[in-house]
Design an enzyme around this catalytic site. Structure first.
Site, short mmCIF file in Angstrom:
data_model
loop_
_atom_site.label_atom_id
_atom_site.label_comp_id
_atom_site.label_asym_id
_atom_site.label_seq_id
_atom_site.Cartn_x
_atom_site.Cartn_y
_atom_site.Cartn_z
N GLN A 71 0.80 -1.15 0.04
CA GLN A 71 0.00 0.00 -0.11
C GLN A 71 0.90 1.31 0.07
O GLN A 71 0.44 2.48 0.42
CB GLN A 71 -0.99 0.09 1.14
CG GLN A 71 -2.24 -1.07 0.96
CD GLN A 71 -3.02 -0.47 0.08
OE1 GLN A 71 -3.06 0.48 -0.56
NE2 GLN A 71 -4.45 -1.22 -0.34
N SER A 72 2.08 1.13 -0.54
CA SER A 72 2.98 2.32 -0.71
C SER A 72 2.39 3.46 -1.20
O SER A 72 1.94 3.36 -2.58
CB SER A 72 4.32 1.88 -1.25
OG SER A 72 5.00 3.20 -1.46
#
Ligand SMILES: *Cc1c(COP(=O)(O)O)cnc(C)c1O
Length: 319
Positions: A71-72
């Site tokens: 989920q960067s």
């Protein structure tokens, strides 16, 4: 010499008073809207990328390689910048990287939010299960070598865009704020890979403004990395470096661990939505805002306070 940059963000980002919460907390509370950079759904990485992409282009890079959690927010913004400048973006992403053990608690959905946008942007995303940070860095290096073996010019981008150039972008962001309004007593921002806090710490050194980083990672020794990053920034600025002791940060609000939402963070997200109609994210800005509320209620934050909104909104949909 001033580093060169490419345009990605609509700057300056706006600031405004948070009237609802100012009243409830008895503070003069303002917000800096880096969720509204106008670039790839916003966030603090856009500013850093203006400098890093310029550097990658100057070095004739064909591929940039980085890594992060699945989920960067950084991978999403990097992939968008690469699309714009005709560079391939490759990233090693892990469900959750950790230091000692995988964190417990409710996980974000690894299909929705940022990874969905990364795929739309055409990024070469290599997805790995939970593992230690060191292993994630090894995966990224293996991808870089793979492209190099195909005779591609690779530019390696550190996690979160926290190179000295990334920190320089936030030094400049601090100067941007100084030109926008009267000085603040406090600036509160989420802090992880460190270039946001390091840049701001340098911009406000020697002023009345105290910069507080609210860590999204549970390791207090991370401050040593910030100090080291600051040495690189000090060289660019041609100023003496700050010491680790010059950075103000707290790891009290991490909750279950890096990348896992916390109850206090989720409550803070709902509170700001309901007092001022502003959205925060569950991994960084929500936890940082929870810290702001608690510290204000304890009387540790007083006067004119600015919350630096660092973005992250796509993960709100993956909770
Ligand atoms: C990356 C990120 C941060 C942390 O910034 P660093 O410069 O890595 O410390 C904070 N908030 C959001 C939403 C982010 O994506």
């Amino acid at each position: 010499m001033k580093p060169s940059k490419v345009p990605l963000c609509l700057l300056p980002t706006p600031i405004h008073r948070l009237d609802g919460l100012s009243e409830e907390l008895g503070l003069e509370l303002w917000i800096k809207r880096d969720d509204l950079t106008g670039f790839a759904l916003g966030g603090n990485k856009g500013r850093k990328l203006e400098y890093m992409i310029a550097d990658a282009l100057a070095k004739n890079a064909e591929v940039v390689v980085t890594c992060g959690a699945v989920q960067s927010n950084f991978v999403r913004q990097l992939a968008a910048a690469c699309s714009r400048y005709g560079i391939v973006c490759a990233a090693a992403v892990m469900d959750l990287p950790f230091e000692d053990a995988p964190p417990e608690g409710p996980r974000l959905n690894p299909e929705i939010g940022n990874p969905q946008l990364d795929r739309l942007l055409g990024a070469d995303l290599r997805h790995f299960p939970d593992g230690p940070w060191e292993l994630l860095y090894e995966h990224a290096e293996a991808i870089a070598k793979e492209y190099e073996s195909k005779r591609k010019r690779v530019y390696r981008v550190p996690i979160g865009g926290s190179s000295p150039l990334g920190a320089y972008a936030f030094y400049e962001a601090g100067c941007e704020l100084q030109a926008q309004t009267d000085p603040f007593d406090w600036i509160v921002a989420a802090s992880s890979s460190g270039s946001t806090q390091t840049g701001l710490a340098y911009a406000f050194r020697g002023t009345e403004t105290k910069v507080l980083g609210v860590c999204s990672d549970p390791e207090p020794e991370i401050v040593e990395d910030f100090a080291e990053l600051g040495e690189g920034l000090a060289k660019i600025l041609d100023r003496p470096p700050l010491e680790a002791a010059d950075f103000r940060l707290t790891t009290e609000f991490v909750g279950p661990g890096y990348g896992v939402p916390s109850e206090a963070g989720n409550a803070a997200i709902a509170r700001l939505a309901q007092t001022d109609g502003v959205f925060l994210d569950p991994i960084y800005s929500g936890k940082a805002f929870a810290a702001l509320v608690v510290l204000a209620e304890r009387g540790d934050l007083t006067g004119r306070v600015l919350f630096w909104h660092t973005g992250g909104l796509p993960t709100l949909f993956a909770t």
